[in-house]
Design a protein around this motif. Structure first.
Motif, PDB file in Angstrom:
ATOM      1  N   VAL A   7       0.719   7.505  -9.595  1.00  0.00           N
ATOM      2  CA  VAL A   7       0.575   7.631 -10.968  1.00  0.00           C
ATOM      3  C   VAL A   7       1.267   9.011 -11.567  1.00  0.00           C
ATOM      4  O   VAL A   7       1.899   8.946 -12.697  1.00  0.00           O
ATOM      5  CB  VAL A   7      -0.978   7.850 -11.363  1.00  0.00           C
ATOM      6  N   ASP A   8       1.818   9.842 -10.593  1.00  0.00           N
ATOM      7  CA  ASP A   8       2.481  11.045 -10.911  1.00  0.00           C
ATOM      8  C   ASP A   8       3.938  10.757 -10.912  1.00  0.00           C
ATOM      9  O   ASP A   8       4.666  11.855 -11.196  1.00  0.00           O
ATOM     10  CB  ASP A   8       2.104  12.208 -10.046  1.00  0.00           C
ATOM     11  N   ALA A  24       4.970   6.619 -18.855  1.00  0.00           N
ATOM     12  CA  ALA A  24       4.232   5.638 -19.698  1.00  0.00           C
ATOM     13  C   ALA A  24       3.048   5.143 -18.883  1.00  0.00           C
ATOM     14  O   ALA A  24       2.210   4.686 -19.653  1.00  0.00           O
ATOM     15  CB  ALA A  24       5.139   4.344 -19.558  1.00  0.00           C
ATOM     16  N   VAL A  25       2.823   5.406 -17.553  1.00  0.00           N
ATOM     17  CA  VAL A  25       1.733   4.800 -17.121  1.00  0.00           C
ATOM     18  C   VAL A  25       0.252   5.271 -17.825  1.00  0.00           C
ATOM     19  O   VAL A  25      -0.486   4.450 -17.996  1.00  0.00           O
ATOM     20  CB  VAL A  25       1.476   5.356 -15.632  1.00  0.00           C
ATOM     21  N   ALA A  26       0.131   6.687 -18.329  1.00  0.00           N
ATOM     22  CA  ALA A  26      -1.187   7.048 -19.081  1.00  0.00           C
ATOM     23  C   ALA A  26      -1.419   6.299 -20.216  1.00  0.00           C
ATOM     24  O   ALA A  26      -2.584   5.764 -20.312  1.00  0.00           O
ATOM     25  CB  ALA A  26      -1.133   8.349 -19.072  1.00  0.00           C
ATOM     26  N   GLY A  27      -0.624   5.819 -20.963  1.00  0.00           N
ATOM     27  CA  GLY A  27      -0.681   5.275 -22.407  1.00  0.00           C
ATOM     28  C   GLY A  27      -0.275   3.684 -22.114  1.00  0.00           C
ATOM     29  O   GLY A  27      -0.353   3.078 -23.218  1.00  0.00           O
ATOM     30  N   HIS A  28      -0.151   3.189 -20.772  1.00  0.00           N
ATOM     31  CA  HIS A  28      -0.014   1.648 -20.829  1.00  0.00           C
ATOM     32  C   HIS A  28      -1.211   0.919 -21.210  1.00  0.00           C
ATOM     33  O   HIS A  28      -2.644   0.978 -20.643  1.00  0.00           O
ATOM     34  CB  HIS A  28       0.290   1.364 -19.229  1.00  0.00           C
ATOM     35  N   GLY A  30      -2.467  -1.977 -20.549  1.00  0.00           N
ATOM     36  CA  GLY A  30      -3.032  -2.637 -19.285  1.00  0.00           C
ATOM     37  C   GLY A  30      -3.783  -1.601 -18.439  1.00  0.00           C
ATOM     38  O   GLY A  30      -4.318  -2.028 -17.431  1.00  0.00           O
ATOM     39  N   GLY A  31      -3.941  -0.428 -18.728  1.00  0.00           N
ATOM     40  CA  GLY A  31      -4.451   0.608 -17.805  1.00  0.00           C
ATOM     41  C   GLY A  31      -3.478   0.956 -16.620  1.00  0.00           C
ATOM     42  O   GLY A  31      -2.348   0.828 -16.829  1.00  0.00           O
ATOM     43  N   GLN A  32      -4.064   1.177 -15.659  1.00  0.00           N
ATOM     44  CA  GLN A  32      -3.270   1.616 -14.437  1.00  0.00           C
ATOM     45  C   GLN A  32      -2.509   0.292 -13.757  1.00  0.00           C
ATOM     46  O   GLN A  32      -2.476   0.186 -12.633  1.00  0.00           O
ATOM     47  CB  GLN A  32      -4.216   2.408 -13.616  1.00  0.00           C
ATOM     48  N   ALA A  33      -2.975  -0.805 -14.357  1.00  0.00           N
ATOM     49  CA  ALA A  33      -2.425  -2.129 -13.508  1.00  0.00           C
ATOM     50  C   ALA A  33      -0.983  -1.907 -13.624  1.00  0.00           C
ATOM     51  O   ALA A  33      -0.302  -2.542 -12.565  1.00  0.00           O
ATOM     52  CB  ALA A  33      -2.831  -3.272 -14.428  1.00  0.00           C
ATOM     53  N   MET A  34      -0.239  -1.180 -14.285  1.00  0.00           N
ATOM     54  CA  MET A  34       1.070  -0.978 -14.200  1.00  0.00           C
ATOM     55  C   MET A  34       1.322  -0.254 -12.844  1.00  0.00           C
ATOM     56  O   MET A  34       2.784  -0.636 -12.285  1.00  0.00           O
ATOM     57  CB  MET A  34       1.449  -0.015 -15.349  1.00  0.00           C
ATOM     58  N   LEU A  35       0.633   0.446 -12.130  1.00  0.00           N
ATOM     59  CA  LEU A  35       0.958   0.906 -10.833  1.00  0.00           C
ATOM     60  C   LEU A  35       1.343   0.004  -9.703  1.00  0.00           C
ATOM     61  O   LEU A  35       1.989   0.235  -8.750  1.00  0.00           O
ATOM     62  CB  LEU A  35      -0.206   1.728 -10.409  1.00  0.00           C
ATOM     63  N   THR A  36       0.937  -1.420  -9.933  1.00  0.00           N
ATOM     64  CA  THR A  36       1.325  -2.398  -9.037  1.00  0.00           C
ATOM     65  C   THR A  36       2.719  -2.518  -8.736  1.00  0.00           C
ATOM     66  O   THR A  36       3.392  -3.139  -7.757  1.00  0.00           O
ATOM     67  CB  THR A  36       0.473  -3.695  -9.405  1.00  0.00           C
ATOM     68  N   LEU A  45       6.794  -9.195 -12.317  1.00  0.00           N
ATOM     69  CA  LEU A  45       5.364  -8.537 -12.988  1.00  0.00           C
ATOM     70  C   LEU A  45       5.633  -8.185 -14.487  1.00  0.00           C
ATOM     71  O   LEU A  45       4.729  -8.665 -15.128  1.00  0.00           O
ATOM     72  CB  LEU A  45       5.011  -7.309 -12.347  1.00  0.00           C
ATOM     73  N   PHE A  46       6.741  -7.859 -14.970  1.00  0.00           N
ATOM     74  CA  PHE A  46       6.976  -7.439 -16.160  1.00  0.00           C
ATOM     75  C   PHE A  46       7.203  -8.777 -16.806  1.00  0.00           C
ATOM     76  O   PHE A  46       6.481  -8.773 -18.034  1.00  0.00           O
ATOM     77  CB  PHE A  46       8.176  -6.648 -16.344  1.00  0.00           C
ATOM     78  N   ALA A  47       7.664  -9.840 -16.301  1.00  0.00           N
ATOM     79  CA  ALA A  47       7.745 -10.954 -17.051  1.00  0.00           C
ATOM     80  C   ALA A  47       6.478 -11.969 -17.460  1.00  0.00           C
ATOM     81  O   ALA A  47       6.576 -12.697 -18.242  1.00  0.00           O
ATOM     82  CB  ALA A  47       8.956 -11.897 -16.280  1.00  0.00           C
ATOM     83  N   THR A  48       5.498 -11.549 -16.567  1.00  0.00           N
ATOM     84  CA  THR A  48       4.392 -12.267 -16.654  1.00  0.00           C
ATOM     85  C   THR A  48       3.088 -11.367 -17.001  1.00  0.00           C
ATOM     86  O   THR A  48       1.816 -11.893 -16.783  1.00  0.00           O
ATOM     87  CB  THR A  48       4.144 -12.890 -15.310  1.00  0.00           C
ATOM     88  N   LYS A  49       3.340 -10.151 -17.201  1.00  0.00           N
ATOM     89  CA  LYS A  49       2.171  -9.391 -17.499  1.00  0.00           C
ATOM     90  C   LYS A  49       1.417  -9.453 -15.929  1.00  0.00           C
ATOM     91  O   LYS A  49       0.277  -8.565 -16.219  1.00  0.00           O
ATOM     92  CB  LYS A  49       1.218  -9.539 -18.420  1.00  0.00           C
TER      93      LYS A  49
END
Length: 75
Positions: A7-8, A24-28, A30-36, A45-49
């Motif tokens: 996350v950092d 961008a992670v904190a304000g995403h 989808g929450g912390q799903a971005m971390l995957t 992942l980006f193309a299909t959320k």
């Protein structure tokens, strides 16, 4: 890139380009799903959320927002 997986410190590749999306992670929405996607090629992942092959794509606004995080090209 594989060292940037928290996350950092989150980098990801999308479409052959590398982005430092740490800020961008904190304000995403989808929450912390971005971390995957941190530390790897996150094109699918980006193309299909992150919802598999049939997931919806990110918005054009999200795609345009990537530009400010661009740091290089995936080799």
């Amino acid at each position: 890139m594989a060292l940037h997986v928290s996350v950092d410190d989150c980098w990801m590749a999308i479409g052959g380009l590398v982005y430092d999306v740490t800020d961008a992670v904190a304000g995403h929405p989808g929450g912390q799903a971005m971390l995957t996607g941190c530390g790897k090629d996150a094109t699918q992942l980006f193309a299909t959320k992150g919802r598999g092959e049939s997931g919806p794509p990110h918005s054009s606004r999200a795609e345009a927002g990537l530009e400010s995080y661009l740091i290089g090209t995936l080799k």
